[in-house]
Design an enzyme around this catalytic site. Structure first.
Site, PDB file in Angstrom:
ATOM      1  N   LYS A 183       1.087  -1.333   0.184  1.00 28.09           N
ATOM      2  CA  LYS A 183       0.185  -0.105  -0.048  1.00 28.09           C
ATOM      3  C   LYS A 183       0.850   1.194  -0.625  1.00 28.09           C
ATOM      4  CE  LYS A 183      -2.106  -1.243   4.117  1.00 28.09           C
ATOM      5  NZ  LYS A 183      -1.397  -2.568   3.804  1.00 28.09           N
ATOM      6  N   ARG A 211     -10.169   0.386   8.331  1.00 27.70           N
ATOM      7  CA  ARG A 211      -9.425  -0.927   8.376  1.00 27.70           C
ATOM      8  C   ARG A 211     -10.479  -1.833   9.849  1.00 27.70           C
ATOM      9  NH1 ARG A 211      -3.747  -0.398   8.863  1.00 27.70           N
ATOM     10  NH2 ARG A 211      -2.402  -1.534   9.209  1.00 27.70           N
ATOM     11  N   ARG A 218      11.345  -5.487   4.886  1.00 33.45           N
ATOM     12  CA  ARG A 218      11.503  -4.313   5.061  1.00 33.45           C
ATOM     13  C   ARG A 218      11.969  -3.099   6.192  1.00 33.45           C
ATOM     14  NH1 ARG A 218       4.802  -2.406   5.655  1.00 33.45           N
ATOM     15  NH2 ARG A 218       5.087  -3.655   7.356  1.00 33.45           N
ATOM     16  N   ARG A 226      10.979  -1.669  11.257  1.00 26.57           N
ATOM     17  CA  ARG A 226       9.936  -1.495  12.461  1.00 26.57           C
ATOM     18  C   ARG A 226      10.120  -2.758  13.446  1.00 26.57           C
ATOM     19  NH1 ARG A 226       4.120  -0.260   8.532  1.00 26.57           N
ATOM     20  NH2 ARG A 226       3.833  -1.627  10.536  1.00 26.57           N
ATOM     21  N   ARG A 240      -0.762  -9.556  13.293  1.00 23.00           N
ATOM     22  CA  ARG A 240      -1.376  -8.183  12.411  1.00 23.00           C
ATOM     23  C   ARG A 240      -2.883  -8.794  11.710  1.00 23.00           C
ATOM     24  NH1 ARG A 240       4.132  -5.463  11.315  1.00 23.00           N
ATOM     25  NH2 ARG A 240       2.578  -4.061   9.986  1.00 23.00           N
TER      26      ARG A 240
HETATM   27  P1  ADP Z   1       0.970  -2.030   7.759  1.00 21.62           P
HETATM   28  O1  ADP Z   1       1.495  -0.711   6.543  1.00 21.62           O
HETATM   29  O2  ADP Z   1       1.702  -2.947   7.720  1.00 21.62           O
HETATM   30  O3  ADP Z   1      -0.269  -2.261   6.874  1.00 21.62           O
HETATM   31  P2  ADP Z   1       0.179   0.116   9.187  1.00 21.62           P
HETATM   32  O4  ADP Z   1       1.745   1.162   9.127  1.00 21.62           O
HETATM   33  O5  ADP Z   1      -0.784   0.978   8.731  1.00 21.62           O
HETATM   34  O6  ADP Z   1       1.220  -1.111   8.984  1.00 21.62           O
HETATM   35  O7  ADP Z   1      -0.029   0.239  10.414  1.00 21.62           O
HETATM   36  C1  ADP Z   1       0.863   0.281  11.623  1.00 21.62           C
HETATM   37  C2  ADP Z   1       0.040   0.308  13.428  1.00 21.62           C
HETATM   38  O8  ADP Z   1      -0.330   0.691  13.277  1.00 21.62           O
HETATM   39  C3  ADP Z   1      -1.331  -1.203  13.067  1.00 21.62           C
HETATM   40  O9  ADP Z   1      -1.124  -2.834  13.276  1.00 21.62           O
HETATM   41  C4  ADP Z   1      -2.293  -0.451  13.892  1.00 21.62           C
HETATM   42  O10 ADP Z   1      -1.882  -0.455  15.566  1.00 21.62           O
HETATM   43  C5  ADP Z   1      -2.178   1.231  13.814  1.00 21.62           C
HETATM   44  N1  ADP Z   1      -3.436   0.735  12.598  1.00 21.62           N
HETATM   45  C6  ADP Z   1      -2.638   2.124  11.146  1.00 21.62           C
HETATM   46  N2  ADP Z   1      -4.231   2.252  10.661  1.00 21.62           N
HETATM   47  C7  ADP Z   1      -5.137   2.263  11.614  1.00 21.62           C
HETATM   48  C8  ADP Z   1      -6.132   1.952  11.374  1.00 21.62           C
HETATM   49  N3  ADP Z   1      -7.248   2.665  10.112  1.00 21.62           N
HETATM   50  N4  ADP Z   1      -7.184   1.479  12.552  1.00 21.62           N
HETATM   51  C9  ADP Z   1      -6.311   0.659  13.851  1.00 21.62           C
HETATM   52  N5  ADP Z   1      -4.960   0.708  14.264  1.00 21.62           N
HETATM   53  C10 ADP Z   1      -4.061   1.996  12.703  1.00 21.62           C
HETATM   54  P1  ADP Z   2       2.143  -1.775   3.353  1.00 20.68           P
HETATM   55  O1  ADP Z   2       2.243  -0.244   3.156  1.00 20.68           O
HETATM   56  O2  ADP Z   2       0.665  -2.528   2.509  1.00 20.68           O
HETATM   57  O3  ADP Z   2       2.316  -2.415   4.763  1.00 20.68           O
HETATM   58  P2  ADP Z   2       4.435  -1.729   1.413  1.00 20.68           P
HETATM   59  O4  ADP Z   2       4.245  -0.686   1.193  1.00 20.68           O
HETATM   60  O5  ADP Z   2       5.483  -1.071   3.258  1.00 20.68           O
HETATM   61  O6  ADP Z   2       3.167  -2.656   2.891  1.00 20.68           O
HETATM   62  O7  ADP Z   2       5.494  -3.098   1.410  1.00 20.68           O
HETATM   63  C1  ADP Z   2       6.104  -4.373   2.393  1.00 20.68           C
HETATM   64  C2  ADP Z   2       7.267  -4.736   1.827  1.00 20.68           C
HETATM   65  O8  ADP Z   2       7.380  -4.839   0.233  1.00 20.68           O
HETATM   66  C3  ADP Z   2       8.386  -3.181   1.362  1.00 20.68           C
HETATM   67  O9  ADP Z   2       9.255  -3.730   1.917  1.00 20.68           O
HETATM   68  C4  ADP Z   2       8.159  -3.320  -0.247  1.00 20.68           C
HETATM   69  O10 ADP Z   2       9.625  -2.840  -0.180  1.00 20.68           O
HETATM   70  C5  ADP Z   2       8.235  -4.712  -0.238  1.00 20.68           C
HETATM   71  N1  ADP Z   2       7.254  -4.159  -1.872  1.00 20.68           N
HETATM   72  C6  ADP Z   2       6.222  -3.493  -1.979  1.00 20.68           C
HETATM   73  N2  ADP Z   2       5.168  -4.195  -3.491  1.00 20.68           N
HETATM   74  C7  ADP Z   2       6.465  -4.968  -3.646  1.00 20.68           C
HETATM   75  C8  ADP Z   2       6.118  -6.045  -4.646  1.00 20.68           C
HETATM   76  N3  ADP Z   2       5.246  -5.501  -6.009  1.00 20.68           N
HETATM   77  N4  ADP Z   2       7.069  -6.948  -4.665  1.00 20.68           N
HETATM   78  C9  ADP Z   2       7.861  -6.801  -4.055  1.00 20.68           C
HETATM   79  N5  ADP Z   2       8.176  -6.162  -2.124  1.00 20.68           N
HETATM   80  C10 ADP Z   2       7.642  -5.482  -2.746  1.00 20.68           C
END
Ligand code: ADP
Ligand code: ADP
Length: 225
Positions: free
Chosen positions: A18, A93, A132, A165, A176
């Site tokens: 994302k 979410r 990541r 992270r 998660r």
């Molecule tokens: P990821 O990139 O792995 O999807 P995020 O960076 O979006 O994770 O979120 C990290 C953490 O922040 C989540 O595991 C949760 O604890 C909190 N968080 C983020 N967005 C939300 C949301 N919309 N509602 C509740 N908790 C959230």
């Molecule tokens: P999210 O915001 O959904 O948690 P991220 O954008 O942080 O996800 O991506 C998660 C990890 O996967 C990062 O290390 C990123 O560089 C890698 N990544 C993202 N898209 C791809 C893809 N299409 N193929 C391989 N690795 C990817």
């Protein structure tokens, strides 16, 4: 060409890409990237009251309670730079968050232009999370193997330090993923019913995912891509 603000939502499990895709789409659409996880990490870094509260949930891989999250994101969306819309990443979410967003947008005479659901199998997610790395300054996401920075440990964009992270440890990731299935997956049906959901195959190279997202946006009411 419409001047209506464009609110676009990215939904997908942790590490589905994302943030990576949001950075690209925001440039294309010329709207700000509003990532709830980034907002929480910013609060945590600044040791605000909200950040300290949220940090305890994030560390356990649980969702931060809706009332805290909704208030924080709505405040962000009311700032002037969101007048043209926003790309929402990681919010909503839960169904309660989605309903709150619908309500606030309707009050302002706005609506969601598209919901882009990035699908990736669990096995791939685990591999992505473990490699990541995030920029401490701008939050840009890298992967040591799939999307490495030009200089190891340094952000291409602003030279910031890259770090792993705390919640990207394997056991927290499993939690998660479980939370995602239970609380966020129901949003897919919620938005499908509204006829604004597009499913994207996230298990392909980054550029191919971007191309699919662009095509989905072009097919939606978000015509200016
Ligand atoms: P990821 O990139 O792995 O999807 P995020 O960076 O979006 O994770 O979120 C990290 C953490 O922040 C989540 O595991 C949760 O604890 C909190 N968080 C983020 N967005 C939300 C949301 N919309 N509602 C509740 N908790 C959230
Ligand atoms: P999210 O915001 O959904 O948690 P991220 O954008 O942080 O996800 O991506 C998660 C990890 O996967 C990062 O290390 C990123 O560089 C890698 N990544 C993202 N898209 C791809 C893809 N299409 N193929 C391989 N690795 C990817």
């Amino acid at each position: 060409m419409s001047n209506e603000p464009r609110f676009v939502i990215l939904i997908g499990p942790p590490a589905s890409g994302k943030g990576t895709q949001a950075a690209r789409l925001c440039q294309l659409l010329n709207i700000p990237h509003v990532a709830s996880g980034d907002l929480f990490r910013e609060h945590l870094k600044n040791k605000t009251e909200l950040g300290l509260k949220a940090g305890a949930y994030m560390e356990r891989g649980e969702l931060v309670p809706d009332e805290i999250t909704i208030g924080m994101v709505m405040e962000r969306l009311s700032r002037p730079d969101c007048a043209a819309g926003a790309l929402l990443d990681g919010f909503p979410r839960t169904i309660a968050q989605a309903e709150a967003l619908d309500r606030v947008l309707a009050e302002r005479g706005h609506r969601i232009a598209a919901v882009l659901y990035i699908k990736v199998p669990d096995q791939v997610l685990i591999e992505r999370v473990s490699g990541r790395r995030i920029c401490r300054t701008c939050g840009e996401s890298y992967h040591i193997k799939f999307n490495p920075p030009q200089v190891p440990g340094v952000c291409d964009r602003d030279g910031g330090e890259l770090y792993q992270r705390d919640d990207d440890k394997e056991e927290t990731v499993r939690k998660r993923l479980q939370v995602y299935r239970e609380q966020t997956d129901p949003l897919v049906a919620y938005y499908r019913q509204q006829g604004i959901l597009a499913e994207i195959n996230g298990d392909q190279p980054i550029d191919a995912v971007t191309a699919e997202l662009r095509a989905a946006l072009a097919a939606s009411s978000c015509t200016r891509v």
